[in-house]
Design a protein around this motif. Structure first.
Motif, mmCIF file in Angstrom:
data_model
loop_
_atom_site.group_PDB
_atom_site.id
_atom_site.type_symbol
_atom_site.label_atom_id
_atom_site.label_comp_id
_atom_site.label_asym_id
_atom_site.label_seq_id
_atom_site.Cartn_x
_atom_site.Cartn_y
_atom_site.Cartn_z
ATOM 1 N N LEU A 80 37.153 68.774 33.429
ATOM 2 C CA LEU A 80 35.997 69.247 32.679
ATOM 3 C C LEU A 80 34.748 69.253 33.549
ATOM 4 C CD1 LEU A 80 34.796 66.403 30.265
ATOM 5 C CD2 LEU A 80 36.434 66.020 32.107
ATOM 6 N N SER A 81 33.735 69.949 33.078
ATOM 7 C CA SER A 81 32.468 69.981 33.798
ATOM 8 C C SER A 81 31.562 68.866 33.299
ATOM 9 C CB SER A 81 31.781 71.335 33.600
ATOM 10 O OG SER A 81 31.271 71.430 32.276
ATOM 11 N N HIS A 82 30.524 68.579 34.094
ATOM 12 C CA HIS A 82 29.552 67.566 33.695
ATOM 13 C C HIS A 82 28.920 67.937 32.355
ATOM 14 C CE1 HIS A 82 26.172 64.703 35.295
ATOM 15 N NE2 HIS A 82 26.663 64.325 34.152
ATOM 16 N N ALA A 83 28.698 69.234 32.128
ATOM 17 C CA ALA A 83 28.070 69.696 30.892
ATOM 18 C C ALA A 83 28.940 69.444 29.665
ATOM 19 C CB ALA A 83 27.748 71.181 30.994
ATOM 20 N N GLU A 84 30.237 69.235 29.853
ATOM 21 C CA GLU A 84 31.147 69.004 28.732
ATOM 22 C C GLU A 84 31.340 67.527 28.416
ATOM 23 O OE1 GLU A 84 34.614 72.082 28.512
ATOM 24 O OE2 GLU A 84 34.362 71.543 30.629
ATOM 25 N N VAL A 85 30.911 66.638 29.306
ATOM 26 C CA VAL A 85 31.228 65.213 29.165
ATOM 27 C C VAL A 85 30.707 64.636 27.857
ATOM 28 C CG1 VAL A 85 30.743 62.917 30.108
ATOM 29 C CG2 VAL A 85 31.474 64.762 31.629
ATOM 30 N N GLY A 142 20.868 65.416 29.572
ATOM 31 C CA GLY A 142 20.553 66.840 29.576
ATOM 32 C C GLY A 142 21.222 67.633 30.671
ATOM 33 N N LYS A 143 22.329 67.159 31.199
ATOM 34 C CA LYS A 143 23.005 67.863 32.289
ATOM 35 C C LYS A 143 23.649 69.158 31.769
ATOM 36 C CE LYS A 143 22.129 64.787 35.475
ATOM 37 N NZ LYS A 143 21.256 65.117 36.623
ATOM 38 N N TRP A 144 23.465 70.245 32.499
ATOM 39 C CA TRP A 144 24.039 71.525 32.052
ATOM 40 C C TRP A 144 24.893 72.173 33.140
ATOM 41 C CZ3 TRP A 144 21.851 76.408 33.804
ATOM 42 C CH2 TRP A 144 20.740 76.280 34.641
ATOM 43 N N ASP A 145 25.338 71.341 34.078
ATOM 44 C CA ASP A 145 26.272 71.848 35.083
ATOM 45 C C ASP A 145 27.723 71.558 34.615
ATOM 46 O OD1 ASP A 145 25.520 69.075 35.458
ATOM 47 O OD2 ASP A 145 26.583 69.077 37.364
ATOM 48 N N ILE A 146 28.515 72.587 34.343
ATOM 49 C CA ILE A 146 28.256 73.974 34.684
ATOM 50 C C ILE A 146 28.308 74.776 33.391
ATOM 51 C CG2 ILE A 146 29.193 75.972 35.889
ATOM 52 C CD1 ILE A 146 30.200 74.105 38.057
ATOM 53 N N ALA A 147 27.140 75.279 32.938
ATOM 54 C CA ALA A 147 27.085 76.023 31.689
ATOM 55 C C ALA A 147 26.836 77.508 31.907
ATOM 56 C CB ALA A 147 25.984 75.448 30.789
ATOM 57 N N ARG A 148 26.601 77.923 33.153
ATOM 58 C CA ARG A 148 26.407 79.336 33.470
ATOM 59 C C ARG A 148 27.111 79.643 34.793
ATOM 60 N NH1 ARG A 148 22.474 82.099 30.143
ATOM 61 N NH2 ARG A 148 23.345 83.899 31.247
#
Length: 258
Positions: free
Chosen positions: A126-131, A141-147
């Motif tokens: 998973l990505s940091h943004a999904e944790v 507020g991490k959004w890596d990787i949302a785009r």
């Protein structure tokens, strides 16, 4: 791609978490301190200062601190990119993530999954943004990787995560001939509206369809409903239902329909 055996020391690891560094396309000293593996802009892979085994549970001594409260048993892989990026309004910054990085990251994580017997699931790759949403571990507020800067039609933590897991599983299954994403060159032409639409599936038992973001409820969508996603921002997706009704839904209750 094959990582040196010396980089893959024996350890019991339970998951891989994908990040971007928030910096330039070259791994920095700070990047090497926090991640086990960093993919530079041209696809070159750099080893972090600490071995993967340093994060084996229970952690003792120094370890790669890549994800708040979720470093034990977790391998941190990061794409060196996204300096100056903003989530809203969307701006990929001066060093956007490249298609080469994505492809290299897929191959690396597939190799890590093989080496450490990690299954490809939303809880383990998973990505940091999904944790925060998937594992219930609050992040800042991490959004890596949302785009995906090289493919603007793909957005949202779960949608990007589902695409990454699909690509990793394909690499594990030997399907290495998937077409590579095309890097944009120059100013893009205005896309056809239908070309920008994504298909997504409702994952909540019942999902509220709203007139505006967080506005009045205009309908109920059962689990499994297939929606056309027209736009996405700040956790909300503008969608069109199978009956042609337009509205907004919470993006966290959607998953990409591959």
């Amino acid at each position: 791609m094959s990582l040196p055996k010396s980089w893959l020391m024996a350890a019991t690891m339970t998951r891989v978490i994908l990040h971007w560094t928030g910096g330039a396309h070259v791994a920095s000293i700070l990047d090497r301190q926090h991640y086990h593996l960093i993919v530079e802009g041209d696809g070159n892979v750099v080893r972090g200062d600490l071995p993967i085994s340093a994060n084996q549970a229970p952690i003792r001594g120094n370890y790669a601190a890549h994800t708040l409260g979720c470093n034990s048993g977790s391998i941190g892989v990061s794409l060196a990119s996204m300096a100056g990026a903003k989530e809203s309004p969307w701006n990929p910054g001066s060093h956007p993530t490249t298609a080469d990085q994505w492809a290299a990251g897929v191959e690396i994580v597939a190799e890590l999954c093989r080496r450490y017997a990690i299954p490809v699931t939303p809880e383990t790759v998973l990505s940091h943004a999904e944790v925060q949403e998937t594992l219930g571990i609050r992040q800042r507020g991490k959004w890596d990787i949302a785009r995906l800067a090289f493919d603007p039609s793909v957005f949202g933590p779960r949608v990007v995560g589902d695409r990454f897991r699909r690509d990793v599983q394909a690499a594990l299954d030997g399907a290495r001939d998937l077409p590579a994403p095309v890097e944009p060159k120059g100013k893009a032409k205005a896309p056809d509206a239908n070309a920008m639409e994504l298909a997504a599936i409702v994952t909540a038992p019942v999902l509220n369809l709203r007139k505006t973001e967080d506005g009045a409820i205009v309908g109920k969508l059962p689990r499994g409903t297939r929606l056309a996603v027209l736009d996405h921002d700040r956790g909300w997706s503008e969608v069109r239902t199978p009956a042609g009704v337009l509205g907004f839904v919470a993006s966290k209750y959607l998953t990409l329909d591959a």
